[in-house]
Each structure stands twice: as C-alpha cells, then as structure tokens.
Design an enzyme around this catalytic site. Structure first.
Site, PDB file in Angstrom:
ATOM      1  N   LYS A 112     -13.942  -2.492   8.000  1.00 36.60           N
ATOM      2  CA  LYS A 112     -13.240  -3.259   9.043  1.00 36.60           C
ATOM      3  C   LYS A 112     -11.759  -3.288   8.691  1.00 36.60           C
ATOM      4  O   LYS A 112     -11.383  -3.717   7.596  1.00 36.60           O
ATOM      5  CB  LYS A 112     -13.824  -4.671   9.047  1.00 36.60           C
ATOM      6  N   ASP A 113     -10.928  -2.809   9.623  1.00 35.35           N
ATOM      7  CA  ASP A 113      -9.490  -2.855   9.356  1.00 35.35           C
ATOM      8  C   ASP A 113      -8.753  -3.321  10.605  1.00 35.35           C
ATOM      9  O   ASP A 113      -9.378  -3.802  11.559  1.00 35.35           O
ATOM     10  CB  ASP A 113      -8.965  -1.487   8.866  1.00 35.35           C
ATOM     11  N   MET A 114      -7.416  -3.164  10.613  1.00 31.92           N
ATOM     12  CA  MET A 114      -6.616  -3.674  11.720  1.00 31.92           C
ATOM     13  C   MET A 114      -5.752  -2.589  12.370  1.00 31.92           C
ATOM     14  O   MET A 114      -4.870  -2.908  13.168  1.00 31.92           O
ATOM     15  CB  MET A 114      -5.744  -4.848  11.234  1.00 31.92           C
ATOM     16  N   GLU A 115      -5.959  -1.323  11.990  1.00 32.30           N
ATOM     17  CA  GLU A 115      -5.103  -0.256  12.533  1.00 32.30           C
ATOM     18  C   GLU A 115      -5.836   1.018  12.955  1.00 32.30           C
ATOM     19  O   GLU A 115      -5.388   1.706  13.897  1.00 32.30           O
ATOM     20  CB  GLU A 115      -4.022   0.158  11.493  1.00 32.30           C
ATOM     21  N   THR A 140      -5.993  -0.391   3.297  1.00 33.43           N
ATOM     22  CA  THR A 140      -7.108  -1.173   2.778  1.00 33.43           C
ATOM     23  C   THR A 140      -7.993  -1.590   3.945  1.00 33.43           C
ATOM     24  O   THR A 140      -7.597  -1.522   5.101  1.00 33.43           O
ATOM     25  CB  THR A 140      -6.594  -2.412   2.035  1.00 33.43           C
ATOM     26  N   ASP A 164     -12.001  -6.229   0.142  1.00 36.03           N
ATOM     27  CA  ASP A 164     -12.783  -7.465   0.260  1.00 36.03           C
ATOM     28  C   ASP A 164     -14.121  -7.162   0.923  1.00 36.03           C
ATOM     29  O   ASP A 164     -14.232  -6.231   1.705  1.00 36.03           O
ATOM     30  CB  ASP A 164     -12.008  -8.503   1.082  1.00 36.03           C
ATOM     31  N   GLU A 192       0.834  -1.203   0.000  1.00 36.25           N
ATOM     32  CA  GLU A 192       0.000   0.000   0.000  1.00 36.25           C
ATOM     33  C   GLU A 192       0.875   1.263   0.000  1.00 36.25           C
ATOM     34  O   GLU A 192       0.507   2.286  -0.578  1.00 36.25           O
ATOM     35  CB  GLU A 192      -0.872   0.040   1.263  1.00 36.25           C
TER      36      GLU A 192
END
Ligand code: SAH
Length: 278
Positions: free
Chosen positions: A210-213, A127, A236, A37
């Site tokens: 929905k992400d992770m950060e 993303t 996705d 990214e």
C-alpha cells in the site's frame, strides 16, 4: 502496461517491437516521493541537482541527473510543499517542511518529467506499507506486478473500473530472477492510514503493498506509453499491531538503505540492455 506508441500517421507501433527495441535503454527516469528516500540514491549515483530544470517556474520539483555507465539517469522528487514552506505562515515553533507525497504531486511530476526528458523507462521507487497476511515483512523490497487505486470508489458500471485504475507494471522476468525480489500487487491511495472502505478495496485489489503514489505514476506513464516498474520497500506492516505512522518513521532510515541498494542493482541490471531483455 501496453507497450504501444502512437505514430504521426495515426497507426500504433509497439515500442518493444520497434523504436526503443533497436537500441539499449538510454534515458531512465526515477521518481521518488520523499527526500529521505531520494538522497541516498542521489549520492549513490553521484547525481547533481539541475539548477534550471525544464519545469514551469515556481514549482518545488527537483531534478537530479548524471551519467551512470551508459545510462542517462534522472531522479525527480516533487520537493517540499510550498504552502507549508514558510515559517511565517505557521504557528511557532516552525514545523518541518513536508515532502509533497501523494497522487496529485506524483501525477504532475510524472507528466512534466516525461515531457521534458522523454525517458525510455520509469522507475517509481519508494516505501510502502506491507500486509503480513500476504507475506510482507519490514525491509522486504518488492517489484509490483500491477498497481491500482483503493480510494476512488465510483459505484456506477464501468466508472467503478475507471476508479480502480488497474495498470500492469512493465514485465521484467529476467530482472526478477537476477535480483531475487519479491513480487506483489500495489494499491495506492492518498492516505497513510487505512479506513475500513479502503481496506475492502485493497483486499479486492489483492494487494500486498500500500503506497500513496504508484497508481498515479502508472496512469500518467500509460498515457504516454512509457514502460514503468515499481520498486517498493516495506516500512510498516499495515495489518500488524503497531500504529502505521510510528512504525513508518521508526523504520524509514533502515528501509531506505535497502531501497537504495535495490535501486542500484536494478539500474546496474538495466544498463546495456534493451527493454525486451528486462
Ligand atoms: N509521516 C511521514 C509521512 C510520509 S507519507 C513523514 O513524516 O514524512 C508516507 C510515504 O511513504 C508516501 O510517499 C507513501 O507512498 C509511503 N508509505 C509508506 N508506508 C505507507 C502506508 N502504510 N500507506 C501508504 N503509504 C505508505
């Protein structure tokens, strides 16, 4: 995010009302979790890697920097995980080195970068999974209105709210109008998959993404009252038919192209403006 700063005399003043408001935005910090990214953005702005970033010795965090129009741009990427970096420690064949995704690395690089760079504005770009029930499609680029966690369940009064950690993104009505981006809430957790409990929390958070950060970056930025925006491109569809990991990898390259184009437009828009003009 409340746009307040503590003054040495103990009183608070509004950044927007005072200091940063008197001048156009100058230092921008872009935080991106994955190399795939980050590199298109690095190339687009012709940023250079800082060989001696002001980070503690030994960390894998990477800072790219450069001037673009009147902005001092910094892109910080948490780098590759060091414990999985050496092929000696891994069974053959050597596995690819992995990006330090997730909230722990995101918090640390946000903290260290704010200390080192004193940014006027943070852009967390990356993303995300999207929910088709909330009208997200692959390739859409969103600005998050607010961010919260979905995997910090503490069912004790008030601790429950601490766990959710809801924070507002810096409000940018003019940017939104100009770029015609989609708006949605972002929910953050440390897993790419989604357990039924996570799903319930994401629904409670009313999230489109929905992400992770994101919520981790927001937590640290809020500690230091640095205005932060979240630019997230959908790789996705979480409530779709395809397995997330497969769909994510399939779409990553195409979607990062949309992401880096939007980041460029955002930076172009920011240039020459004050925070209150966003
Ligand atoms: N399988 C990937 C792992 C990357 S983790 C790889 O091979 O490298 C996914 C990254 O993309 C995280 O930084 C996260 O913020 C974002 N992401 C994209 N889709 C996601 C989803 N459905 N859920 C959580 N995070 C997602």
């Amino acid at each position: 995010m409340a746009n307040l700063v503590d003054k040495s005399d103990g009183s608070e003043e509004s950044i927007v009302g005072n200091e940063a408001e008197k001048r156009p935005i100058s230092t921008v910090l872009i935080i991106i979790a994955m190399q795939t990214e980050a590199l298109p953005v690095v190339n687009k702005f012709q940023l250079r890697e800082d060989p001696h970033p002001a980070f503690p010795k030994g960390v894998p965090w990477v800072r790219y920097y450069g001037t673009y129009k009147d902005l001092q741009l910094n892109l910080v990427w948490p780098g590759k995980d060091l414990s999985l970096a050496s092929s000696d420690s891994l069974p053959p064949p050597p596995r690819a080195r992995v990006d330090s995704v997730g909230t722990v690395s995101a918090s640390l690089v946000t903290y260290a970068s704010i200390q080192a760079l004193k940014p006027d504005l943070i852009i967390n770009a990356g993303t995300a999974g999207g929910f088709k029930a909330k009208e997200a499609s692959v390739g859409d680029v969103f600005l998050a209105t607010d961010v919260a966690f979905h995997d910090r369940r503490i069912p004790i009064p008030v601790f429950d709210l601490y766990g959710v950690g809801l924070r507002q993104a810096f409000s940018t009505p003019n940017l939104l109008k100009e770029l015609n981006l989609k708006l949605g809430k972002l929910s953050t957790g440390d897993s790419l998959d989604m357990s039924p409990k996570d799903e319930a929390s994401i629904t409670a958070n009313d999230a489109t993404l929905k992400d992770m950060e994101g919520a981790a970056v927001a937590y640290v930025a809020d500690l230091f009252k640095v205005p932060t925006i979240f630019v997230k491109a959908v790789t996705d569809i979480v409530d779709g038919e395809k397995p997330t990991a497969e769909e994510f990898l399939q779409n990553l390259a195409a979607v990062t192209a949309a992401l880096d184009q939007t980041v460029e437009q955002v930076v172009d828009f920011i240039s020459g403006k004050r925070l209150s003009e966003l």
